[in-house]
Design a protein around this motif. Sequence first.
Motif, PDB file in Angstrom:
ATOM      1  N   ASN A  80       0.689  -1.202   0.024  1.00 50.95           N
ATOM      2  CA  ASN A  80       0.023   0.075  -0.036  1.00 50.95           C
ATOM      3  C   ASN A  80       0.885   1.047   0.050  1.00 50.95           C
ATOM      4  OD1 ASN A  80      -2.477  -1.388  -0.328  1.00 50.95           O
ATOM      5  ND2 ASN A  80      -2.640  -1.327   2.084  1.00 50.95           N
ATOM      6  N   THR A  81       2.004   1.223   0.538  1.00 55.02           N
ATOM      7  CA  THR A  81       2.974   2.552   0.721  1.00 55.02           C
ATOM      8  C   THR A  81       3.590   2.658  -0.753  1.00 55.02           C
ATOM      9  OG1 THR A  81       3.730   1.925   2.662  1.00 55.02           O
ATOM     10  CG2 THR A  81       5.207   3.209   1.620  1.00 55.02           C
ATOM     11  N   ALA A  82       3.824   1.513  -1.336  1.00 52.95           N
ATOM     12  CA  ALA A  82       4.310   1.535  -2.709  1.00 52.95           C
ATOM     13  C   ALA A  82       3.221   2.141  -3.595  1.00 52.95           C
ATOM     14  CB  ALA A  82       4.568   0.444  -3.434  1.00 52.95           C
ATOM     15  N   TYR A  83       2.027   1.734  -3.509  1.00 52.33           N
ATOM     16  CA  TYR A  83       0.663   2.267  -4.552  1.00 52.33           C
ATOM     17  C   TYR A  83       0.630   3.907  -3.902  1.00 52.33           C
ATOM     18  CZ  TYR A  83      -0.858  -1.782  -6.698  1.00 52.33           C
ATOM     19  OH  TYR A  83      -1.082  -3.009  -7.336  1.00 52.33           O
ATOM     20  N   SER A  84       0.768   4.420  -2.769  1.00 52.11           N
ATOM     21  CA  SER A  84       0.535   5.677  -2.513  1.00 52.11           C
ATOM     22  C   SER A  84       1.613   6.398  -2.861  1.00 52.11           C
ATOM     23  CB  SER A  84       0.143   5.823  -0.915  1.00 52.11           C
ATOM     24  OG  SER A  84       1.316   5.601  -0.363  1.00 52.11           O
ATOM     25  N   ARG A  85       2.896   6.035  -2.880  1.00 55.22           N
ATOM     26  CA  ARG A  85       3.932   6.766  -3.692  1.00 55.22           C
ATOM     27  C   ARG A  85       3.820   6.971  -4.924  1.00 55.22           C
ATOM     28  NH1 ARG A  85       9.157   4.266  -0.163  1.00 55.22           N
ATOM     29  NH2 ARG A  85       8.650   5.106   1.933  1.00 55.22           N
ATOM     30  N   LEU A  86       3.326   5.949  -5.646  1.00 57.47           N
ATOM     31  CA  LEU A  86       3.289   6.111  -7.122  1.00 57.47           C
ATOM     32  C   LEU A  86       1.969   7.324  -7.286  1.00 57.47           C
ATOM     33  CD1 LEU A  86       3.813   5.161  -9.857  1.00 57.47           C
ATOM     34  CD2 LEU A  86       2.005   3.367  -9.765  1.00 57.47           C
TER      35      LEU A  86
END
Length: 160
Positions: free
Chosen positions: A154-160
């Motif tokens: 979820n962190t990766a998606y939010s950073r994207l």
Amino acid sequence: MTDRRTSTQASTMQDAFRVFFEEHFDYVYRSLRRLGVEERDLEDVTHDVFFEVHAAWSRFDASRPAKPWLFAFAFRFASDYRRLARHRAVPTADMDLVHDRPGADVALDDAAKRDLVARALETLDLDRRAVLILHDVDEVPVPEIAAALGIPLNTAYSRL
């Protein structure tokens, strides 16, 4: 007999690493450039990355894509590099190596586009920049990005 077999295995591993290094040097170099390592230091930092990759070579899973694994190393080195005060200058606008020589008008237009991308990337913090580069430039799926960078999905998606 054991010494000869061990020597042969070591030689085979070194040969495999040498091929891997030659195949992926340009990718790591470009990734470091995109992550803000200055032109004057790119070759040295790229070699430093490969020293670490060599130390971790026994953990490399050849059944998985190499680029996300390598990018994780490049990201850590770029992050450390950028923390040093002597490296706080604005990176160069030339984001990719150009191998073909287009006409002057095309080259100027391309340079302007690279400058725009470089300035846009520079506005992002390094964590967001890493995810963006892996996803949009290297076309790595977000779950693999999360695994490579050691962050929650979820962190990766939010950073994207």
